[in-house]
Design a protein around this motif. Structure first.
Motif, short mmCIF file in Angstrom:
data_model
loop_
_atom_site.label_atom_id
_atom_site.label_comp_id
_atom_site.label_asym_id
_atom_site.label_seq_id
_atom_site.Cartn_x
_atom_site.Cartn_y
_atom_site.Cartn_z
N ALA A 307 0.83 -1.21 0.00
CA ALA A 307 0.00 0.00 0.00
C ALA A 307 0.86 1.26 0.00
N THR A 308 1.99 1.22 0.70
CA THR A 308 2.92 2.35 0.68
C THR A 308 3.43 2.60 -0.72
N ILE A 309 3.81 1.53 -1.41
CA ILE A 309 4.35 1.67 -2.76
C ILE A 309 3.25 2.12 -3.72
N ALA A 310 2.02 1.65 -3.52
CA ALA A 310 0.92 2.12 -4.35
C ALA A 310 0.69 3.61 -4.19
N ALA A 311 0.87 4.12 -2.96
CA ALA A 311 0.72 5.56 -2.73
C ALA A 311 1.82 6.34 -3.44
N LEU A 312 3.03 5.80 -3.44
CA LEU A 312 4.12 6.44 -4.18
C LEU A 312 3.88 6.38 -5.68
N ALA A 313 3.31 5.27 -6.15
CA ALA A 313 2.99 5.15 -7.57
C ALA A 313 1.95 6.19 -7.97
N ALA A 314 0.98 6.43 -7.09
CA ALA A 314 -0.03 7.45 -7.36
C ALA A 314 0.59 8.85 -7.40
N LEU A 315 1.56 9.09 -6.50
CA LEU A 315 2.28 10.36 -6.52
C LEU A 315 3.01 10.52 -7.84
N ARG A 316 3.66 9.46 -8.30
CA ARG A 316 4.40 9.55 -9.56
C ARG A 316 3.45 9.81 -10.73
N ALA A 317 2.30 9.17 -10.71
CA ALA A 317 1.32 9.40 -11.77
C ALA A 317 0.86 10.86 -11.80
N ARG A 318 0.69 11.44 -10.61
CA ARG A 318 0.29 12.86 -10.55
C ARG A 318 1.40 13.75 -11.11
N LEU A 319 2.63 13.42 -10.80
CA LEU A 319 3.75 14.22 -11.30
C LEU A 319 3.84 14.13 -12.82
N LYS A 320 3.63 12.93 -13.36
CA LYS A 320 3.68 12.77 -14.82
C LYS A 320 2.53 13.51 -15.49
N ALA A 321 1.36 13.46 -14.87
CA ALA A 321 0.23 14.18 -15.45
C ALA A 321 0.46 15.67 -15.44
N ALA A 322 1.01 16.17 -14.34
CA ALA A 322 1.30 17.61 -14.25
C ALA A 322 2.33 18.02 -15.29
#
Length: 326
Positions: A307-322
């Motif tokens: 779950a921790t890594i999934a949260a980091l993956a979501a952060l990365r997805a937000r950074l890529k979208a931005a």
């Protein structure tokens, strides 16, 4: 004696070029324990290589599903001396070390064989964990250092296990939780003199925002290994999250190598009582500061989970979208 391995020039290069940061996996041992594995005794997670190898493979698979670019095998506590104390012969110990890499490779290959899981993903890597000498003592020495051993003695300790792990075919080596500069120098010398085709990252355990577990400044340790081309990333792990931003900043000041950070959850391990204290931090929230400080590889160590890594993956997805909108 020189040994040749079939590792790529820099296995991290493609991921570093295509992603805001390379996403490492999270804890293995504490996740295995949470799923019912018995980690008592000096072998810790390496015990599960004999008791429940399928459980290890399942944890790797869950980290890949959560978004990890790198899964790290269950060899942190594995050493010939440690296996011997547990009653295992030399050949059996070698097979178990190879199994740690094989299980991670199996999980990666099974994941990648499903076409739908490849979308937007780089090819995941397998890292063989190389724990410090102190880990084999099973007394918390990796959080203190001060072994009283020379660089040459530490080279002797690591040499054969490195050869065994490299022969098993990982993409790179994760040399982790190093509490002292001498052990990093020993590993760098082995790579330069005996394993020139190996590629590795080196991560230190630190007691505050500036120094290793044994009190050596992180910057001093990094300067001693910076010239080693086989070391493709450096940084910290198994360290309190609150120290990480300062440590990344210090590292960036003295090295051009990519800097990595995979700290503990924020809970504190008590080696005497063999238990954790405190509460986990807001890992993904903290990671924004680590990235701003210059970290290029981020993951979790003890007590972090898929779950921790999934949260980091979501952060990365937000950074890529931005970035795509900008």
């Amino acid at each position: 004696m020189r040994r040749r391995a079939a590792m790529r020039a820099n296995p991290l290069e493609a991921l570093l070029a295509s992603e805001p940061f390379v996403l490492l996996d999270g804890a293995l041992a504490t996740e295995l324990e949470a799923r019912g594995a018995d980690l008592s005794g000096g072998l810790w997670s390496a015990r599960v290589l004999t008791d429940a190898p399928a459980l290890i493979r399942a944890v790797h698979a869950d980290y890949l599903a959560a978004g990890a670019d790198v899964v790290t095998g269950a060899s942190y506590q594995a050493s010939f001396a440690g296996f011997a104390r547990a009653g295992l012969a030399h050949d059996a110990a070698a097979r178990l070390m190879a199994r740690s890499v094989g299980l991670a490779r199996e999980a990666r290959d099974q994941f990648w064989a499903v076409e739908g899981k490849r979308a937007g993903r780089g090819y995941p890597l397998v890292a063989a964990s190389v724990g410090p000498y102190g880990a084999t003592l099973a007394d918390g020495s990796e959080y203190r250092g001060g072994y009283g051993l020379s660089v040459e003695q530490l080279m002797d300790f690591h040499r054969e296990r490195l050869a065994c792990l490299i022969a098993a075919g990982p993409d790179l080596l994760a040399c982790e939780t190093l509490p002292c500069a001498e052990e990093a120098v020993a590993l760098a010398r082995l790579f330069t003199e005996e394993f020139p085709d190996a590629r590795a990252w080196l991560a230190f355990s630190c007691r505050d925002g500036a120094t290793l577990a044994d009190g050596t400044p992180l910057t001093d340790a990094l300067l001693q290994i910076d010239a080693c081309p086989q070391i493709v990333a450096v940084g910290v792990n198994c360290t309190a999250p609150g120290f990480v931003t300062a440590l990344i900043t210090a590292a960036r000041a003295v090295t051009a190598k990519p800097v990595l950070a995979y700290p503990n959850s924020g809970e504190r391990w008590d080696a005497k009582t063999q238990c954790w204290h405190g509460h986990g931090d807001d890992f993904a929230g903290d990671a924004t500061g680590w990235l701003a400080a210059g970290a290029r590889l981020v993951g979790g160590c003890c007590r972090t989970t898929p779950a921790t890594i999934a949260a980091l993956a979501a952060l990365r997805a937000r950074l890529k979208a931005a970035a795509s909108r900008g």
